[in-house]
Design an enzyme around this catalytic site. Structure first.
Site, short mmCIF file in Angstrom:
data_model
loop_
_atom_site.label_atom_id
_atom_site.label_comp_id
_atom_site.label_asym_id
_atom_site.label_seq_id
_atom_site.Cartn_x
_atom_site.Cartn_y
_atom_site.Cartn_z
CB ALA A 107 5.95 11.36 7.34
CD GLU A 166 3.95 2.66 7.73
OE1 GLU A 166 4.87 3.43 8.06
OE2 GLU A 166 3.32 1.97 8.55
CD GLU A 207 -25.67 -8.79 14.57
OE1 GLU A 207 -24.52 -9.19 14.85
OE2 GLU A 207 -26.01 -8.53 13.41
CB CYS A 222 -27.50 -12.19 13.36
SG CYS A 222 -25.83 -12.59 13.86
CB ALA A 229 4.53 5.25 -3.32
CB ALA A 230 5.30 5.81 -8.58
N GLY A 247 8.70 3.56 -0.11
CA GLY A 247 9.31 4.75 -0.71
C GLY A 247 8.59 5.12 -2.01
N GLY A 248 9.09 6.19 -2.65
CA GLY A 248 8.39 6.77 -3.79
C GLY A 248 8.27 5.86 -5.01
#
Ligand SMILES: Nc1nc(O)c(N)c(N[C@@H]2O[C@H](COP(=O)(O)O)[C@@H](O)[C@H]2O)n1
Ligand SMILES: [Zn+2]
Length: 394
Positions: A188, A322, A86, A118, A328-329, A324-325
């Site tokens: 992916a 990003e 602003e 602001c 990620a788990a 691996g499995g």
């Protein structure tokens, strides 16, 4: 990446839209504001995105000042510690701000933080109306900015293009509400659900267009995390691969520091790297990493949630997993992931031992599967991207 359906490439000039008298849309969607209001709010979002990846812990904010149907000033918040959007827009408008309408995708602040409120700036500039995309969830603001403006006699319209404004700042909102960065798991895989062959070869599952999308995603995130196995197998760069574009902090989680002496991630001239490990792990490797400019932090217990707590303390809003499995788990089980981005390549690689994107979650029945909500998909080149949010599981 610019997703605005209305406005083309920003070239720094002020666009000349004179549609201010367009009536409010009379649709069943309960849309707030006129077509012109929507157009200006989308312009705010476009401006805000110029600082993509650079504002944390602050939000992405753009502002536009309109007088007699013409844009007379624009601005965006470039990074924490700098003036808010602003302020830049009011500065650009100068005296023309008196009696003008200010558009901003997030409620104007009403507190002294790194910068003054602001709300006061807008009142002092003599603006007649403020159009707000969404209420600021920050408890220091949370409706107070809107109330302050209204108390000063300024007309305030709230909720124009609200869904787009919420989407833009979903990571900031998550950080404020849950005191953790938003965790995004990206992977992916082939159509038969493999992220690599049985030998571990994975370059490449998807085509160039999808990989470019990932580079843009990295540019919008504060950090990207992988495990030691990904460093050993893939030797990734984890950068945005674009000159002059933000790179995330590259984070490696490794309990035992059995990491290679040479890896692209240890080249820190382009982007910084942080290695997270456990107390007293492999002092020789710690020394080697520090000598190359890699930051090493030891945890008593290296868990995804402890890592997210650490990245929250560093002021991060968004973290891209990003990995691996297995990791990620563990990140999903630890509730360090809220959003999933699954790139799917229409090809089959087979292999009963080929790795899959998410390792063992301990589930034995399909009824235990974690459902996604707000699921969307789109085709990117020859691949497909499915995205959605994990329901908050107990
Ligand atoms: N409306 C608005 N415009 C901006 O440009 C902003 N950066 C914000 N941020 C809000 O104010 C908090 C940060 O304040 P300081 O930069 O420390 O002064 C941030 O948490 C948001 O609530 N809002
Ligand atoms: Zn402010």
């Amino acid at each position: 990446m610019d997703n605005s359906p209305v406005l083309a490439q920003i070239d720094g000039s002020l666009p000349n839209y004179n549609l201010e008298n367009t009536p409010p849309m009379n649709s069943t969607e309960n849309r707030v504001g006129s077509d012109f209001d929507s157009l200006m709010m989308l312009r705010c979002i476009e401006l805000a995105r110029r600082a993509l990846g650079r504002t944390s812990p602050n939000p992405l904010v753009g502002a536009v000042v309109v007088k007699d149907g013409e844009i007379v000033g624009e601005g965006f918040h470039p990074r924490a510690g700098e003036p808010h959007a602003e302020v830049f827009a009011l500065r650009a408008a100068g005296e023309a701000a008196r009696g003008a309408t200010v558009y901003v995708n997030l409620e104007p602040c009403n507190h002294y933080g790194r910068t003054p409120p602001c709300s006061e700036g807008l009142i002092n500039a003599g603006v007649a109306k403020v159009v707000v995309g969404m209420v600021d969830p920050n408890p220091l603001v949370a409706g107070g900015g809107i109330a302050r403006l209204r108390a000063a006699g300024i007309e305030v319209l709230v909720g124009v293009e609200e869904a787009a404004c919420q989407q833009l700042n979903e990571a900031f909102v998550h950080r404020i509400l849950y005191k953790r960065p938003l965790g995004i798991l990206k992977y992916a895989m082939t159509l038969d659900g493999k992220i690599a062959t049985t030998s571990g070869h994975s370059a490449w599952v998807t085509n160039q267009a999808a990989r470019s999308e990932v580079h843009q995603l990295r540019a919008a995130c504060d950090a990207v995390i992988v495990g030691g196995n990904t460093v050993r197998q893939d030797n990734p760069y984890l950068t945005s691969h674009q000159v002059g574009v933000h790179n995330p902090l590259r984070v490696v989680m490794s309990r035992h520091l059995n990491l290679p002496e040479n890896a692209r991630l240890w080249q820190t001239s382009e982007a910084p790297t942080l290695v997270l490990t456990e107390v007293a792990a492999n002092p020789n490797v710690q020394e080697m990493l520090r000598q190359r400019g890699v930051e090493v932090v030891e945890f008593t217990s290296l868990t995804p949630d402890n890592v997210m707590a650490h990245l929250y303390e560093r002021g991060f809003c968004s973290v891209l997993w990003e990995c691996g499995g297995t990791l990620a788990a563990s990140a999903i089980a630890n509730r360090a992931v809220q959003k999933i981005l699954a790139f799917i390549a229409p090809k089959i690689v087979g292999g009963s031992n080929a790795p899959t994107p998410v390792g063992d979650l301990g589930f034995t029945t399909m009824t235990e599967a974690l459902p996604l909500e707000n699921v969307r998909w789109r085709v990117i080149g020859s691949d497909c991207l499915v995205e959605g949010y994990l329901k908050r599981h107990t």
